[in-house]
Design a protein around this motif. Structure first.
Motif, PDB file in Angstrom:
ATOM      1  N   TRP A 411       0.808  -1.219   0.000  1.00 16.61           N
ATOM      2  CA  TRP A 411       0.000   0.000   0.000  1.00 16.61           C
ATOM      3  C   TRP A 411       0.845   1.275   0.000  1.00 16.61           C
ATOM      4  O   TRP A 411       0.318   2.359  -0.176  1.00 16.61           O
ATOM      5  N   SER A 412       2.128   1.147   0.214  1.00 17.62           N
ATOM      6  CA  SER A 412       3.022   2.313   0.195  1.00 17.62           C
ATOM      7  C   SER A 412       4.248   2.011  -0.666  1.00 17.62           C
ATOM      8  O   SER A 412       5.385   2.051  -0.183  1.00 17.62           O
ATOM      9  N   PRO A 413       4.035   1.699  -1.942  1.00 16.39           N
ATOM     10  CA  PRO A 413       5.172   1.337  -2.797  1.00 16.39           C
ATOM     11  C   PRO A 413       6.008   2.563  -3.162  1.00 16.39           C
ATOM     12  O   PRO A 413       5.552   3.707  -3.028  1.00 16.39           O
ATOM     13  N   GLN A 414       7.220   2.318  -3.586  1.00 14.55           N
ATOM     14  CA  GLN A 414       8.032   3.416  -4.098  1.00 14.55           C
ATOM     15  C   GLN A 414       7.358   3.950  -5.357  1.00 14.55           C
ATOM     16  O   GLN A 414       7.053   3.200  -6.287  1.00 14.55           O
ATOM     17  N   ARG A 415       7.133   5.249  -5.391  1.00 19.95           N
ATOM     18  CA  ARG A 415       6.335   5.816  -6.483  1.00 19.95           C
ATOM     19  C   ARG A 415       7.089   5.800  -7.808  1.00 19.95           C
ATOM     20  O   ARG A 415       8.270   6.143  -7.866  1.00 19.95           O
ATOM     21  N   TRP A 416       6.342   5.440  -8.852  1.00 17.70           N
ATOM     22  CA  TRP A 416       6.919   5.448 -10.189  1.00 17.70           C
ATOM     23  C   TRP A 416       7.035   6.876 -10.733  1.00 17.70           C
ATOM     24  O   TRP A 416       7.932   7.175 -11.511  1.00 17.70           O
ATOM     25  N   VAL A 417       6.092   7.707 -10.333  1.00 14.29           N
ATOM     26  CA  VAL A 417       6.078   9.091 -10.828  1.00 14.29           C
ATOM     27  C   VAL A 417       6.312  10.023  -9.644  1.00 14.29           C
ATOM     28  O   VAL A 417       5.604   9.956  -8.639  1.00 14.29           O
ATOM     29  N   THR A 418       7.322  10.892  -9.803  1.00 12.41           N
ATOM     30  CA  THR A 418       7.661  11.856  -8.755  1.00 12.41           C
ATOM     31  C   THR A 418       7.741  13.257  -9.357  1.00 12.41           C
ATOM     32  O   THR A 418       7.668  13.429 -10.578  1.00 12.41           O
ATOM     33  N   GLY A 419       7.919  14.237  -8.500  1.00 11.55           N
ATOM     34  CA  GLY A 419       8.086  15.603  -9.000  1.00 11.55           C
ATOM     35  C   GLY A 419       9.295  15.726  -9.900  1.00 11.55           C
ATOM     36  O   GLY A 419       9.262  16.418 -10.939  1.00 11.55           O
ATOM     37  N   ALA A 420      10.373  15.030  -9.537  1.00  8.77           N
ATOM     38  CA  ALA A 420      11.588  15.086 -10.354  1.00  8.77           C
ATOM     39  C   ALA A 420      11.346  14.509 -11.737  1.00  8.77           C
ATOM     40  O   ALA A 420      11.811  15.066 -12.752  1.00  8.77           O
ATOM     41  N   SER A 421      10.619  13.399 -11.819  1.00  7.08           N
ATOM     42  CA  SER A 421      10.377  12.787 -13.127  1.00  7.08           C
ATOM     43  C   SER A 421       9.475  13.668 -13.984  1.00  7.08           C
ATOM     44  O   SER A 421       9.632  13.731 -15.214  1.00  7.08           O
ATOM     45  N   LEU A 422       8.539  14.385 -13.371  1.00  7.60           N
ATOM     46  CA  LEU A 422       7.676  15.286 -14.138  1.00  7.60           C
ATOM     47  C   LEU A 422       8.471  16.485 -14.651  1.00  7.60           C
ATOM     48  O   LEU A 422       8.269  16.941 -15.786  1.00  7.60           O
ATOM     49  N   THR A 423       9.380  16.980 -13.839  1.00  4.58           N
ATOM     50  CA  THR A 423      10.218  18.108 -14.274  1.00  4.58           C
ATOM     51  C   THR A 423      11.088  17.701 -15.456  1.00  4.58           C
ATOM     52  O   THR A 423      11.294  18.488 -16.401  1.00  4.58           O
TER      53      THR A 423
END
Length: 474
Positions: A411-423
């Motif tokens: 339920w708390s996986p390492q996120r595939w999408v982060t702020g850094a990846s969006l930037t």
């Protein structure tokens, strides 16, 4: 019930082995070798008489603080005016601390707590100044026959009768220190005792004296009362003796006689065993541990729930009045916020399906205090009719079962999408990132792919940017 020249009774008990007990025994032996009288006293003697293991061991002695300091190498002064010091002895490389107090008699009290003067005296007179007979027992751990309990206040008989009785004149004991009103409730609830009539009458008559007590001391007593399995009984006694009405009258207005509150706390105590009932193997799953206790913030959340559900400001003011620690206050708020969110779901026309891919539920249940919130709500559902659907209790238990059986990592996986990846994709950092990342995580929690999660994030950002541009043009 004045103390006679000879003790009422003597009884032999077994003193446990262990560094804490042995340190206290060695302190007594050293004091006696130096020519002084010394005994174990107070809660440790009470617990041993009841067949319980004490959490600490206190010593009372005829030696004055300066004389105690002459006997031992390491002594910490903690209350010289009242004849109290702490003696440190080392066992197995670990320092053991034993509180040692000189036999004393107290003069008149001021502020409902402190005596104006202290007179050093003998063992018999020392126990006569104490609060309740169960706490007025002495123990000689060096007696040839074993640990010998010496009873000057008829405390053994009171314990056998199941009575909690003030030593001497009850009104005098409670006038000396009004905190004893709350201590009476804690001891009676914890040990399953009936408060003797004259003692109970004095509590009711002197209940307004609680206004003299600091809220920090009230908080400490409440922590001791609201424990499993006796929290519900403590609430019953607080109410029947009028103490809740003296401390928090508005709480009684929300729940007259605190009937629902008492039942809620009893259900929470019963809920200590839910782990073994609801989970086949009640083992820990990556941080979701089985229930083994009733934590104070959860007990307090249940105690104040009637006020919370009808008057948020009232419950918050009572919580603040108790001088909660930062951690306790934060935990209490978290439990209530999660519970409020679940109650909002309970009031929908249709209950959310209990599935481990229901994103809204997952985001609630993965929070650290979600299990406490679920325990609170199941206790309330067990408490009788509320404006929830008939299936509320089953639904809440199903949520709790699912939470206990699901690894936290899922339920708390390492996120595939982060702020850094969006930037990196060329987007400019903005508050919209949070919505986009949440959209991507929702896909991830529903077993989507990394590519699908990125698509969801970009779609959310593009939609928000389009709306913002349209608003600017308009």
């Amino acid at each position: 019930h004045g103390a006679p020249v000879q003790p009422f009774a003597e009884r032999t008990v077994i003193v446990p082995k262990g560094p804490e007990a042995q340190a206290a025994i060695d302190v007594i032996a050293a004091l006696r070798n130096a020519g002084f009288s010394a005994f174990l006293v107070g809660g440790c003697v009470r617990d041993l008489t009841l067949g319980l293991t004490p959490k600490d061991y206190d010593v009372a002695t005829s030696a004055k603080p300066a004389q105690v300091s002459e006997v031992f190498d390491r002594v910490v002064e903690v209350g010289i005016a009242f004849g109290v010091v702490r003696v440190l002895l080392k066992f197995g490389g670990v320092w053991q601390e034993t509180e040692v107090a000189t036999y004393r008699a107290d003069g008149a009290y001021m502020n409902g707590r402190h005596p104006t003067e202290v007179r050093f005296t003998d063992a018999r007179e020392d126990v006569l100044r104490r609060d309740f007979t169960l706490n007025g027992l002495l123990l000689d751990p060096l007696a040839p026959s074993g640990g010998k309990v010496i009873d000057w206040v008829d405390g053994i008989a009171d314990l056998e009768r199941g009575h909690l009785r003030a030593i001497g004149v009850p009104a005098q004991r409670f006038s000396e220190d009004a905190l004893r009103l709350l201590r009476a409730v804690r001891f009676a609830a914890r040990f399953g005792l009936h408060i003797e009539p004259s003692t109970a009458r004095a509590i009711r008559e002197l209940r307004d004296g609680l206004g003299q007590i600091s809220r920090e001391r009230v908080h400490a007593e409440l922590v001791g009362m609201l424990k499993a399995p006796h929290a519900g009984e403590a609430v019953r006694l607080l109410t029947r003796l009028g103490l809740v009405e003296s401390l928090w009258p508005a709480l009684v207005e929300q729940d007259p006689e605190l009937f629902r509150t008492e039942r809620r706390l009893r259900a929470l105590c019963d809920g200590v065993h839910w782990a073994s009932i609801d989970a086949p193997d009640s083992t820990s799953h990556d941080g979701f541990s089985p229930v083994v206790d009733l934590p104070f913030p959860l007990a307090l959340a249940g105690f104040l729930w009637a006020a919370r559900s009808s008057d948020l400001e009232l419950s918050s003011s009572i919580a603040a009045d108790l001088r909660l620690s930062t951690s306790e206050g934060r935990t209490l708020r978290d439990i209530w916020e999660i519970a409020d969110a679940l109650v909002a779901m309970l009031k929908r026309p249709t209950l959310p399906t209990v599935r481990d891919d229901n994103v809204a539920l997952i985001r609630l249940l993965r929070q650290p205090h979600a299990d406490a919130a679920l325990r609170l709500l199941v206790a309330e559902a067990d408490n009788g009719p509320v404006d929830w659907p008939h299936s509320a209790r089953t639904w809440l238990r199903a949520l709790r079962r699912m939470r206990m059986r699901t690894p936290v990592a899922k339920w708390s996986p390492q996120r595939w999408v982060t702020g850094a990846s969006l930037t990196k994709l060329g987007y400019s950092p903005s508050p919209h990132y949070r919505v986009a990342i949440a959209a991507a995580e929702a896909v991830q929690l529903q077993s989507g792919t990394a590519e699908e999660a990125l698509v969801a994030a970009r779609a959310a950002l593009d939609s928000l940017h389009a709306k913002a541009s349209a608003q600017e043009k308009s």
